[in-house]
Design a protein around this motif. Structure first.
Motif, PDB file in Angstrom:
ATOM      1  N   LYS A  43       0.833  -1.206   0.000  1.00  0.00           N
ATOM      2  CA  LYS A  43       0.000   0.000   0.000  1.00  0.00           C
ATOM      3  C   LYS A  43       0.865   1.252   0.000  1.00  0.00           C
ATOM      4  O   LYS A  43       2.047   1.210   0.322  1.00  0.00           O
ATOM      5  CB  LYS A  43      -0.931  -0.006   1.204  1.00  0.00           C
ATOM      6  CG  LYS A  43      -1.953  -1.128   1.189  1.00  0.00           C
ATOM      7  CD  LYS A  43      -2.961  -0.965   2.312  1.00  0.00           C
ATOM      8  CE  LYS A  43      -4.028  -2.040   2.258  1.00  0.00           C
ATOM      9  NZ  LYS A  43      -5.042  -1.875   3.333  1.00  0.00           N
ATOM     10  N   ASP A  44       0.242   2.367  -0.344  1.00  0.00           N
ATOM     11  CA  ASP A  44       0.933   3.648  -0.300  1.00  0.00           C
ATOM     12  C   ASP A  44       1.116   4.110   1.139  1.00  0.00           C
ATOM     13  O   ASP A  44       0.361   3.732   2.032  1.00  0.00           O
ATOM     14  CB  ASP A  44       0.145   4.703  -1.075  1.00  0.00           C
ATOM     15  CG  ASP A  44       0.079   4.430  -2.561  1.00  0.00           C
ATOM     16  OD1 ASP A  44      -0.882   4.904  -3.208  1.00  0.00           O
ATOM     17  OD2 ASP A  44       1.002   3.760  -3.083  1.00  0.00           O
ATOM     18  N   ARG A  45       2.104   4.955   1.327  1.00  0.00           N
ATOM     19  CA  ARG A  45       2.306   5.563   2.641  1.00  0.00           C
ATOM     20  C   ARG A  45       1.136   6.503   2.923  1.00  0.00           C
ATOM     21  O   ARG A  45       0.720   7.267   2.057  1.00  0.00           O
ATOM     22  CB  ARG A  45       3.629   6.325   2.669  1.00  0.00           C
ATOM     23  CG  ARG A  45       4.099   6.699   4.050  1.00  0.00           C
ATOM     24  CD  ARG A  45       5.511   7.266   4.039  1.00  0.00           C
ATOM     25  NE  ARG A  45       6.459   6.290   3.540  1.00  0.00           N
ATOM     26  CZ  ARG A  45       7.790   6.478   3.559  1.00  0.00           C
ATOM     27  NH1 ARG A  45       8.290   7.597   4.073  1.00  0.00           N
ATOM     28  NH2 ARG A  45       8.590   5.557   3.068  1.00  0.00           N
ATOM     29  N   GLU A  46       0.616   6.442   4.146  1.00  0.00           N
ATOM     30  CA  GLU A  46      -0.549   7.246   4.487  1.00  0.00           C
ATOM     31  C   GLU A  46      -0.347   8.032   5.764  1.00  0.00           C
ATOM     32  O   GLU A  46       0.427   7.630   6.647  1.00  0.00           O
ATOM     33  CB  GLU A  46      -1.791   6.347   4.640  1.00  0.00           C
ATOM     34  CG  GLU A  46      -1.725   5.375   5.788  1.00  0.00           C
ATOM     35  CD  GLU A  46      -3.023   4.579   5.970  1.00  0.00           C
ATOM     36  OE1 GLU A  46      -3.928   4.695   5.139  1.00  0.00           O
ATOM     37  OE2 GLU A  46      -3.113   3.863   6.991  1.00  0.00           O
ATOM     38  N   PHE A  47      -1.065   9.138   5.853  1.00  0.00           N
ATOM     39  CA  PHE A  47      -1.013  10.003   7.016  1.00  0.00           C
ATOM     40  C   PHE A  47      -1.652   9.321   8.219  1.00  0.00           C
ATOM     41  O   PHE A  47      -2.689   8.663   8.095  1.00  0.00           O
ATOM     42  CB  PHE A  47      -1.754  11.306   6.706  1.00  0.00           C
ATOM     43  CG  PHE A  47      -2.000  12.185   7.895  1.00  0.00           C
ATOM     44  CD1 PHE A  47      -3.248  12.255   8.469  1.00  0.00           C
ATOM     45  CD2 PHE A  47      -0.967  12.921   8.442  1.00  0.00           C
ATOM     46  CE1 PHE A  47      -3.492  13.066   9.561  1.00  0.00           C
ATOM     47  CE2 PHE A  47      -1.188  13.736   9.547  1.00  0.00           C
ATOM     48  CZ  PHE A  47      -2.459  13.811  10.105  1.00  0.00           C
ATOM     49  N   VAL A  48      -1.043   9.519   9.388  1.00  0.00           N
ATOM     50  CA  VAL A  48      -1.587   8.988  10.632  1.00  0.00           C
ATOM     51  C   VAL A  48      -1.953  10.141  11.576  1.00  0.00           C
ATOM     52  O   VAL A  48      -3.079  10.249  12.030  1.00  0.00           O
ATOM     53  CB  VAL A  48      -0.588   8.043  11.309  1.00  0.00           C
ATOM     54  CG1 VAL A  48      -1.085   7.633  12.694  1.00  0.00           C
ATOM     55  CG2 VAL A  48      -0.323   6.819  10.435  1.00  0.00           C
ATOM     56  N   ALA A  49      -0.969  10.992  11.880  1.00  0.00           N
ATOM     57  CA  ALA A  49      -1.199  12.073  12.843  1.00  0.00           C
ATOM     58  C   ALA A  49      -0.164  13.168  12.637  1.00  0.00           C
ATOM     59  O   ALA A  49       0.937  12.900  12.140  1.00  0.00           O
ATOM     60  CB  ALA A  49      -1.128  11.545  14.276  1.00  0.00           C
ATOM     61  N   ALA A  50      -0.518  14.388  13.028  1.00  0.00           N
ATOM     62  CA  ALA A  50       0.413  15.508  12.936  1.00  0.00           C
ATOM     63  C   ALA A  50       0.219  16.418  14.129  1.00  0.00           C
ATOM     64  O   ALA A  50      -0.870  16.489  14.712  1.00  0.00           O
ATOM     65  CB  ALA A  50       0.203  16.275  11.640  1.00  0.00           C
ATOM     66  N   LEU A  51       1.290  17.141  14.464  1.00  0.00           N
ATOM     67  CA  LEU A  51       1.311  17.978  15.650  1.00  0.00           C
ATOM     68  C   LEU A  51       2.127  19.223  15.363  1.00  0.00           C
ATOM     69  O   LEU A  51       3.224  19.137  14.813  1.00  0.00           O
ATOM     70  CB  LEU A  51       1.949  17.181  16.794  1.00  0.00           C
ATOM     71  CG  LEU A  51       2.120  17.831  18.148  1.00  0.00           C
ATOM     72  CD1 LEU A  51       0.773  18.124  18.784  1.00  0.00           C
ATOM     73  CD2 LEU A  51       2.926  16.914  19.059  1.00  0.00           C
ATOM     74  N   SER A  52       1.591  20.377  15.730  1.00  0.00           N
ATOM     75  CA  SER A  52       2.317  21.620  15.490  1.00  0.00           C
ATOM     76  C   SER A  52       3.542  21.721  16.395  1.00  0.00           C
ATOM     77  O   SER A  52       3.676  20.968  17.361  1.00  0.00           O
ATOM     78  CB  SER A  52       1.394  22.807  15.748  1.00  0.00           C
ATOM     79  OG  SER A  52       0.959  22.803  17.102  1.00  0.00           O
ATOM     80  N   GLY A  55       2.762  22.157  19.897  1.00  0.00           N
ATOM     81  CA  GLY A  55       2.005  21.051  20.488  1.00  0.00           C
ATOM     82  C   GLY A  55       0.529  21.356  20.666  1.00  0.00           C
ATOM     83  O   GLY A  55      -0.209  20.527  21.182  1.00  0.00           O
ATOM     84  N   ILE A  56       0.100  22.524  20.244  1.00  0.00           N
ATOM     85  CA  ILE A  56      -1.284  22.923  20.463  1.00  0.00           C
ATOM     86  C   ILE A  56      -2.233  22.303  19.445  1.00  0.00           C
ATOM     87  O   ILE A  56      -3.338  21.859  19.786  1.00  0.00           O
ATOM     88  CB  ILE A  56      -1.398  24.468  20.429  1.00  0.00           C
ATOM     89  CG1 ILE A  56      -0.659  25.072  21.631  1.00  0.00           C
ATOM     90  CG2 ILE A  56      -2.855  24.909  20.422  1.00  0.00           C
ATOM     91  CD1 ILE A  56      -0.624  26.577  21.640  1.00  0.00           C
ATOM     92  N   SER A  57      -1.825  22.270  18.195  1.00  0.00           N
ATOM     93  CA  SER A  57      -2.704  21.763  17.134  1.00  0.00           C
ATOM     94  C   SER A  57      -2.356  20.336  16.782  1.00  0.00           C
ATOM     95  O   SER A  57      -1.185  20.011  16.561  1.00  0.00           O
ATOM     96  CB  SER A  57      -2.566  22.637  15.888  1.00  0.00           C
ATOM     97  OG  SER A  57      -2.939  23.964  16.161  1.00  0.00           O
ATOM     98  N   THR A  58      -3.373  19.492  16.726  1.00  0.00           N
ATOM     99  CA  THR A  58      -3.173  18.099  16.360  1.00  0.00           C
ATOM    100  C   THR A  58      -4.185  17.698  15.288  1.00  0.00           C
ATOM    101  O   THR A  58      -5.296  18.236  15.240  1.00  0.00           O
ATOM    102  CB  THR A  58      -3.337  17.154  17.565  1.00  0.00           C
ATOM    103  OG1 THR A  58      -4.646  17.337  18.125  1.00  0.00           O
ATOM    104  CG2 THR A  58      -2.293  17.418  18.622  1.00  0.00           C
ATOM    105  N   TYR A  59      -3.795  16.751  14.467  1.00  0.00           N
ATOM    106  CA  TYR A  59      -4.653  16.227  13.412  1.00  0.00           C
ATOM    107  C   TYR A  59      -4.468  14.716  13.367  1.00  0.00           C
ATOM    108  O   TYR A  59      -3.351  14.220  13.561  1.00  0.00           O
ATOM    109  CB  TYR A  59      -4.287  16.843  12.065  1.00  0.00           C
ATOM    110  CG  TYR A  59      -4.369  18.338  12.056  1.00  0.00           C
ATOM    111  CD1 TYR A  59      -3.253  19.119  12.354  1.00  0.00           C
ATOM    112  CD2 TYR A  59      -5.572  18.988  11.782  1.00  0.00           C
ATOM    113  CE1 TYR A  59      -3.321  20.494  12.387  1.00  0.00           C
ATOM    114  CE2 TYR A  59      -5.651  20.370  11.798  1.00  0.00           C
ATOM    115  CZ  TYR A  59      -4.530  21.110  12.103  1.00  0.00           C
ATOM    116  OH  TYR A  59      -4.605  22.477  12.124  1.00  0.00           O
TER     117      TYR A  59
END
Length: 123
Positions: A43-52, A55-59
């Motif tokens: 499979k292709d590489r996929e997004f899991v999580a991100a953090l500014s 540390g305030i903004s998370t996705y």
């Protein structure tokens, strides 16, 4: 230049937990947004999580929301991914990445990548 080294991968049973770590070199770690991505076999590489940087903004990807938590400790130049209640489909190589500009979910926005750590979930 930022160098990233992941650790903490391994074999875990369904319903277990695992914490991945990503240690970064350099003095400006807090200025980078950090992300975790994963790539399952075939499979292709996929997004899991991100953090500014602050540390305030998370996705989170919908597939991991409520199960995974991304965090960082800027004093230790380290970002973490706490994974709980895992499913066999969480089996993948997990990569951390650093982005100088955005807290992005897009793979192409990231400037630096680690070598990855294998996570295998058994049912």
């Amino acid at each position: 230049q930022v160098q990233l080294v992941e650790s903490g991968g391994g074999l875990v049973q369904t319903g277990g937990s695992l914490r991945l770590s990503c240690a970064a070199s350099g003095r400006t770690f807090s200025s980078y947004a950090m992300g975790w991505f994963r790539q399952a076999p075939g499979k292709d590489r996929e997004f899991v999580a991100a953090l500014s940087g602050s540390g305030i903004s998370t996705y989170y990807a919908d597939s991991v929301k409520g199960r995974f938590t991304i965090s960082r400790l800027n004093a230790k130049n380290t970002v973490y991914l706490q994974m709980n209640i895992q499913k066999p489909e969480d089996t993948a190589v997990y990569y951390c990445a650093a982005d100088q500009r955005y807290t992005s979910q897009a793979l192409d926005d990231y400037d630096y990548w680690g070598q990855g750590t294998q996570v295998t979930v058994s049912s």
